[in-house]
Design a protein around this motif. Structure first.
Motif, short mmCIF file in Angstrom:
data_model
loop_
_atom_site.label_atom_id
_atom_site.label_comp_id
_atom_site.label_asym_id
_atom_site.label_seq_id
_atom_site.Cartn_x
_atom_site.Cartn_y
_atom_site.Cartn_z
N ALA A 274 -43.68 60.63 19.30
CA ALA A 274 -42.98 61.71 20.01
C ALA A 274 -41.49 61.39 20.20
CB ALA A 274 -43.66 62.01 21.34
N PRO A 275 -41.13 60.23 20.78
CA PRO A 275 -39.71 59.90 20.91
C PRO A 275 -39.03 59.67 19.56
CG PRO A 275 -41.02 58.57 22.41
CD PRO A 275 -41.97 59.23 21.46
N GLU A 276 -39.82 59.32 18.53
CA GLU A 276 -39.26 59.08 17.20
C GLU A 276 -38.63 60.35 16.63
OE1 GLU A 276 -38.14 56.68 14.06
OE2 GLU A 276 -39.16 56.06 15.91
N ILE A 277 -38.98 61.50 17.18
CA ILE A 277 -38.39 62.77 16.72
C ILE A 277 -36.87 62.73 16.85
CG2 ILE A 277 -38.25 65.25 17.23
CD1 ILE A 277 -41.19 65.09 18.07
N TYR A 284 -41.14 66.55 12.92
CA TYR A 284 -41.46 67.66 13.83
C TYR A 284 -40.89 68.99 13.36
CZ TYR A 284 -41.40 70.58 18.05
OH TYR A 284 -41.54 71.61 18.93
N SER A 285 -39.66 68.98 12.85
CA SER A 285 -38.97 70.23 12.53
C SER A 285 -38.44 70.23 11.11
CB SER A 285 -37.80 70.44 13.51
OG SER A 285 -36.99 71.52 13.13
N THR A 286 -38.58 71.37 10.45
CA THR A 286 -37.96 71.54 9.13
C THR A 286 -36.61 72.21 9.24
OG1 THR A 286 -39.11 73.67 8.86
CG2 THR A 286 -40.20 71.70 7.98
N GLN A 287 -36.30 72.72 10.42
CA GLN A 287 -35.02 73.41 10.63
C GLN A 287 -33.90 72.43 10.94
OE1 GLN A 287 -34.91 76.79 10.17
NE2 GLN A 287 -37.09 76.62 9.66
N HIS A 288 -34.22 71.41 11.73
CA HIS A 288 -33.22 70.41 12.11
C HIS A 288 -33.70 69.04 11.64
CE1 HIS A 288 -30.23 68.18 14.38
NE2 HIS A 288 -31.22 67.39 14.77
N THR A 289 -32.93 68.40 10.75
CA THR A 289 -33.35 67.12 10.18
C THR A 289 -32.31 66.02 10.33
OG1 THR A 289 -32.54 67.81 8.00
CG2 THR A 289 -34.87 68.24 8.49
N THR A 290 -31.27 66.25 11.13
CA THR A 290 -30.24 65.23 11.31
C THR A 290 -30.58 64.35 12.50
OG1 THR A 290 -28.58 66.80 10.50
CG2 THR A 290 -27.77 64.82 11.58
N PRO A 291 -30.69 63.03 12.31
CA PRO A 291 -31.04 62.13 13.42
C PRO A 291 -29.97 62.13 14.52
CG PRO A 291 -31.35 61.05 11.30
CD PRO A 291 -30.61 62.33 11.02
N LEU A 292 -30.40 61.85 15.73
CA LEU A 292 -29.50 61.81 16.87
C LEU A 292 -28.34 60.82 16.68
CD1 LEU A 292 -28.74 62.58 19.79
CD2 LEU A 292 -30.39 60.87 20.58
N PRO A 293 -28.57 59.57 16.23
CA PRO A 293 -27.45 58.64 16.06
C PRO A 293 -26.38 59.16 15.09
CG PRO A 293 -29.53 57.46 15.95
CD PRO A 293 -29.86 58.92 15.92
N VAL A 294 -26.81 59.85 14.04
CA VAL A 294 -25.85 60.42 13.08
C VAL A 294 -25.00 61.50 13.75
CG1 VAL A 294 -25.62 61.73 10.93
CG2 VAL A 294 -27.31 59.90 11.10
N LEU A 295 -25.63 62.32 14.60
CA LEU A 295 -24.88 63.37 15.28
C LEU A 295 -23.91 62.79 16.31
CD1 LEU A 295 -27.32 66.34 15.89
CD2 LEU A 295 -25.28 66.30 14.48
N VAL A 296 -24.31 61.72 16.99
CA VAL A 296 -23.40 61.07 17.93
C VAL A 296 -22.18 60.54 17.18
CG1 VAL A 296 -23.11 59.13 19.52
CG2 VAL A 296 -25.23 60.46 19.56
N PHE A 327 -35.07 53.41 24.55
CA PHE A 327 -34.27 54.46 23.90
C PHE A 327 -32.82 54.01 23.73
CE2 PHE A 327 -31.40 58.12 24.34
CZ PHE A 327 -31.79 58.88 23.26
N ASP A 328 -32.25 53.41 24.77
CA ASP A 328 -30.85 52.99 24.71
C ASP A 328 -30.62 51.92 23.65
OD1 ASP A 328 -32.45 51.31 26.28
OD2 ASP A 328 -30.77 50.59 27.47
N LYS A 329 -31.56 50.98 23.53
CA LYS A 329 -31.40 49.90 22.54
C LYS A 329 -31.48 50.44 21.12
CE LYS A 329 -33.38 46.45 25.67
NZ LYS A 329 -34.51 45.52 25.93
N ARG A 330 -32.42 51.35 20.86
CA ARG A 330 -32.55 51.91 19.51
C ARG A 330 -31.33 52.75 19.15
NH1 ARG A 330 -36.76 54.07 16.25
NH2 ARG A 330 -35.77 54.89 14.37
N LEU A 331 -30.84 53.54 20.09
CA LEU A 331 -29.67 54.37 19.83
C LEU A 331 -28.46 53.51 19.53
CD1 LEU A 331 -28.50 57.25 19.73
CD2 LEU A 331 -28.02 57.05 22.18
#
Length: 412
Positions: A274-277, A284-296, A327-331
């Motif tokens: 679940a958090p891996e999303i 989970y989604s085919t509409q949004h596929t950009t990982p959070l770290p990339v967007l940051v 979460f903070d360490k992975r990000l």
């Protein structure tokens, strides 16, 4: 004597409210309102003693949804129904906080890119309906940065940083420089807490016939909050589980609220999937596929060059969906990897070694209520009284004075 300040942080999922200098909100309630359905028989309301009430808010609205159908008046942080919003504020002041708004300055919060028209309408509601002493509309991201000032991981009181704010409805990445949001660099992800809950529900529903249908959503939410964590690497995590399943699989046990029968549910891979999303959204989604770290990283790279290093060194977490363990360490690990690869590529092409860039993700104990806590800190500062919009100013100039709220300077 410092003026009294009431703080109301209305979010898409939940509303936090209280009075400064309290560091935690006095009340946290769902941001919903239930309007009485006149077509329904009065039998339901008479049984509950609610026959004289036209509307309910928060948990009362949710628990009496048959007679008072619940409606949300916020969508992605923006007010979608002002009549309901006004009723909601009325109950916040008089029923929950039990204060006279005429005696208080009120700090309200808003998401980034909120329109000036919404600010004006909010001013009209506060000054004309509730006759507040003064009001200040603070950007949630700025308050989230202020909330880190007392963190052991923070070394200075600065108002520059990148806020990763993830609540129930949406996740925002908001770069802030010297207390001002950089609008052109803001990014958002249409994935947040409710999506994790739905994902968990889908996984357990497929394999658990004993799952009570009427309590399924709450069970999934409890599993999310109590058992989920962020793995360092998804494939390696699968290998760990398969080699030592007894260490990772859990059991969720409960008693049905109506039948009083006990039930037991196995908790499996959804604990880390679940958090891996956040990091692999395609599961989970085919509409949004950009990982959070990339967007940051993209948000910071879209910001002015002279503030990028400061934005990388102060990545601030805010909201309940950032509370997953590790979460903070992975990000931080993933963002550092992106930055390191870019610097290595620059050195390969230019032959010049660039100065290393520090990446630092700040987590703290007040993460869930970071916006409220930051508001409480600023409400106690000496600058607040000079920045608040007063009733006298409103009477003289009208609601246009609230189109822009002055920003705080660093308090160091």
């Amino acid at each position: 004597m410092t003026d009294k300040v009431a703080i109301i942080d209305v979010g898409t999922g939940y509303t936090k409210m209280g009075v400064a200098p309290n560091s935690t909100p006095q009340y946290v309630i769902p941001s919903v309102i239930g309007i009485r359905d006149q077509k329904l028989s009065s039998t339901i309301t008479k049984k509950t003693g609610l026959e004289e009430l036209d509307f309910l808010i928060g948990d009362e609205a949710v628990s009496n949804s048959k007679a008072y159908p619940s409606e949300k008046f916020m969508s992605h942080g923006i007010v979608s129904n002002w009549d309901h919003m006004e009723k909601f504020y009325e109950q916040c002041f008089y029923k929950y906080l039990r204060l006279n708004p005429e005696d208080y300055n009120v700090m309200l919060t808003e998401p980034p890119l909120n329109s000036p028209e919404n600010r004006e309408y909010l001013a009209e509601v506060m000054f004309e309906t509730f006759n507040v002493k003064g009001m200040y509309i603070a950007v949630q991201a700025v308050l989230a940065i202020c909330a880190t000032w007392l963190s052991k991981n923070q070394t200075s009181q600065k108002l520059t940083g990148t806020v990763v704010d993830s609540g129930d409805g949406v996740t925002h990445i908001i770069p802030v420089s010297d207390g001002a949001v950089i609008p052109s660099a803001i990014k958002h992800i249409p994935i947040a807490g409710s999506d994790f809950t739905k994902f968990i529900l889908e996984m357990i529903r497929d394999r658990e016939p004993a799952l009570p249908s009427d309590e399924a959503m709450q069970i999934a939410r409890n599993i999310k909050e109590k058992y989920c964590y962020v793995s360092n690497h998804m494939v390696r995590e699968y290998e760990k589980w398969d080699s030592n399943p007894q260490d990772y699989f859990k059991k969720y046990e409960g008693v049905h609220s109506v039948t009083k029968k006990p039930y037991s549910i196995d908790i499996g891979y959804e604990r880390f999937l679940a958090p891996e999303i956040f990091f692999n959204p395609e599961i989970y989604s085919t509409q949004h596929t950009t990982p959070l770290p990339v967007l940051v990283d993209t948000a910071i790279q879209a910001s002015p060059v002279d503030c990028r290093r400061a934005l990388y060194s102060n990545i601030v977490l805010s909201g309940g969906s950032t509370l997953f363990k590790h979460f903070d360490k992975r990000l931080q690990k993933d963002i550092t990897s992106i930055v390191t690869k870019r610097l290595a590529e620059h050195e390969r092409k230019s032959g010049v070694a660039p100065t290393p860039i520090e990446t630092k993700v700040i987590s703290h104990h007040f993460q869930r209520n970071a916006v409220y806590f930051g508001g409480s800190i600023l409400a106690q500062s000496g600058q607040f009284a000079s920045l608040v919009h007063t009733k006298a100013q409103y009477d003289e100039y009208g609601p246009s004075i609230c189109r822009v709220s002055p920003t705080f300077s660093s308090l160091m």
